[in-house]
Design a protein around this motif. Structure first.
Motif, mmCIF file in Angstrom:
data_model
loop_
_atom_site.group_PDB
_atom_site.id
_atom_site.type_symbol
_atom_site.label_atom_id
_atom_site.label_comp_id
_atom_site.label_asym_id
_atom_site.label_seq_id
_atom_site.Cartn_x
_atom_site.Cartn_y
_atom_site.Cartn_z
ATOM 1 N N UNK A 22 -39.443 -10.452 -7.050
ATOM 2 C CA UNK A 22 -40.195 -10.139 -5.647
ATOM 3 C C UNK A 22 -41.459 -10.589 -5.587
ATOM 4 N N UNK A 23 -42.402 -10.284 -6.737
ATOM 5 C CA UNK A 23 -43.828 -10.997 -6.688
ATOM 6 C C UNK A 23 -43.674 -12.398 -6.228
ATOM 7 N N UNK A 24 -42.854 -13.307 -7.062
ATOM 8 C CA UNK A 24 -42.697 -14.778 -6.505
ATOM 9 C C UNK A 24 -42.400 -15.054 -5.194
ATOM 10 N N UNK A 25 -41.489 -14.120 -4.483
ATOM 11 C CA UNK A 25 -40.995 -14.307 -3.336
ATOM 12 C C UNK A 25 -42.361 -13.901 -2.250
ATOM 13 N N UNK A 26 -42.994 -12.888 -2.606
ATOM 14 C CA UNK A 26 -44.197 -12.590 -1.718
ATOM 15 C C UNK A 26 -45.447 -13.586 -2.019
ATOM 16 N N UNK A 27 -45.364 -14.322 -2.974
ATOM 17 C CA UNK A 27 -46.268 -15.391 -3.275
ATOM 18 C C UNK A 27 -45.814 -16.522 -2.544
ATOM 19 N N UNK A 28 -44.726 -16.836 -2.202
ATOM 20 C CA UNK A 28 -43.942 -18.019 -1.620
ATOM 21 C C UNK A 28 -43.287 -18.871 -2.650
ATOM 22 N N UNK A 29 -43.594 -18.580 -3.950
ATOM 23 C CA UNK A 29 -42.833 -19.620 -4.918
ATOM 24 C C UNK A 29 -41.346 -19.535 -5.038
ATOM 25 N N UNK A 30 -40.817 -18.441 -4.718
ATOM 26 C CA UNK A 30 -39.437 -18.374 -4.694
ATOM 27 C C UNK A 30 -38.864 -17.798 -3.157
ATOM 28 N N UNK A 31 -37.871 -18.455 -2.663
ATOM 29 C CA UNK A 31 -37.281 -17.922 -1.359
ATOM 30 C C UNK A 31 -36.535 -16.888 -1.464
ATOM 31 N N UNK A 32 -36.363 -16.189 -0.375
ATOM 32 C CA UNK A 32 -35.587 -14.776 -0.260
ATOM 33 C C UNK A 32 -34.155 -15.468 -0.653
ATOM 34 N N UNK A 33 -33.572 -16.304 -0.140
ATOM 35 C CA UNK A 33 -32.268 -16.888 -0.234
ATOM 36 C C UNK A 33 -32.078 -17.106 -1.904
#
Length: 346
Positions: A22-33
């Motif tokens: 969830x932290x990586x998604x918030x930082x834009x490193x990982x996509x929600x998909x």
């Protein structure tokens, strides 16, 4: 391949702190998909830019040797496996691990079989101990750090999130808390091109230009070879590895208490492992692997250590270890728990 005197004396791992997906998604490193598709909760990531993969292997080996109550002087073979760059070109990584971890001048070699490297090393180490009377112990280590600029742990291989960390497995011909009853390895080189970037006879490069995109490689290969061909060959290789490992141990799939599977994302795990085996995630190490990520060649040692420390495996239980590597190779091992290891600490 059946073994009558191959034991796991000890296990060890060194994993850095985990970053929540969830932290990586918030930082834009990982996509929600990717987060949804993989089902991952977190992934272990080195936050120190100087942390070398080989040093992680040394730390894991120190834990395994301490738990076994030895300084490694009896280690007759050291095999180090990895998937990604180890930090130096033309470097004897296995020799570094040997110098730092064991008091032995035994043969030390690297095994490069991508995600199946740890299982390939286990197979080779077991065969070496069976063939060389003077060798009584073998140490198998793995380590990887998946970092820029060549690798994006979140995007390079959609469906699997790659983790940093090192593992170690100390094998013995004399005794251990578990016995390796059988090992099987199957290879199908017709699938070699599925993970190759560019021309095999092109200009040699340590890493391809830009960020590695394994999904693009797979799509390109399947477009050429055909989906039905690719799926059938992958399924056949894995099925044979399982069948031969079970036959070597003289057991049935129903006899297996727990399954140690590659640390794939949930969707890939379902397609490649759970459905073909006809098992649910509760019989695997999914809840552990989804908090760690894919350790390259080290998934099997780390997960078996987790099962052992958590008490999920009891004396008499059988555990099936499975490895899958690009190339393609598949490995399976049937491990029987002999007793609870005494005195192990994290």
């Amino acid at each position: 391949m059946r073994f009558d005197h191959l034991y796991i004396a000890s296990l060890g791992s060194w994993l850095p702190s985990a970053i929540p997906v969830a932290t990586a998604v918030a930082r834009g490193a990982c996509s929600s998909e990717t987060a949804v598709r993989s089902g991952m909760e977190s992934v272990t990531v080195c936050d120190d830019t100087t942390e070398a993969p080989a040093e992680m292997a040394v730390r894991a080996a120190a834990t395994a040797l301490r738990r076994a109550g030895t300084n490694g002087a009896d280690v007759g073979l050291l095999l180090h496996s990895s998937l990604y760059d180890q930090g130096n070109a033309l470097w004897g990584t296995a020799s570094y691990v040997q110098r730092r971890a064991v008091r032995s001048t035994c043969p030390a070699m690297e095994i490069r079989q991508v995600s199946n490297g740890g299982m390939a090393a286990l197979t080779l180490a077991g065969s070496y101990l069976a063939a060389v009377p003077t060798a009584t112990e073998a140490l198998v280590t793995t380590a990887d750090r998946f970092c820029p600029p060549g690798f994006d742990r979140w995007r390079s291989d959609p469906g699997t999130v790659y983790a940093d960390g090192g593992t170690a497995m100390l094998l013995s011909r004399r005794d251990g808390f578990a016995r390796v009853r059988s090992l099987a390895m199957v290879s199908d080189p017709e699938l070699e091109g599925m993970h190759r970037v560019g021309d095999a006879f092109g200009t040699a490069e340590v890493t391809p230009p830009g960020v590695l995109d394994l999904d693009s490689c797979r799509r390109s290969y399947v477009d050429r070879a055909g989906m039905s061909f690719s799926v059938a060959r992958v399924a056949s290789g894995q099925r044979d590895a399982v069948k031969w490992a079970l036959a070597g141990a003289d057991v049935e799939l129903a006899d297996i208490a727990r399954f140690v599977l590659p640390h794939f994302g949930r969707r890939r795990l379902e397609t490649n492992c759970l459905r073909p085996l006809g098992i649910g995630p509760e019989r695997t190490t999914w809840e552990f692997s989804r908090r760690v990520g894919h350790l390259g060649a080290g998934d099997q040692a780390a997960s078996l250590e987790h099962l052992t420390l958590s008490g999920a495996l009891r004396p008499g239980d059988l555990c099936l270890l499975m490895g899958i590597g690009a190339g393609f190779t598949w490995s399976c091992a049937v491990v029987e728990v002999m007793r609870a290891p005494g005195g192990w600490t994290a």
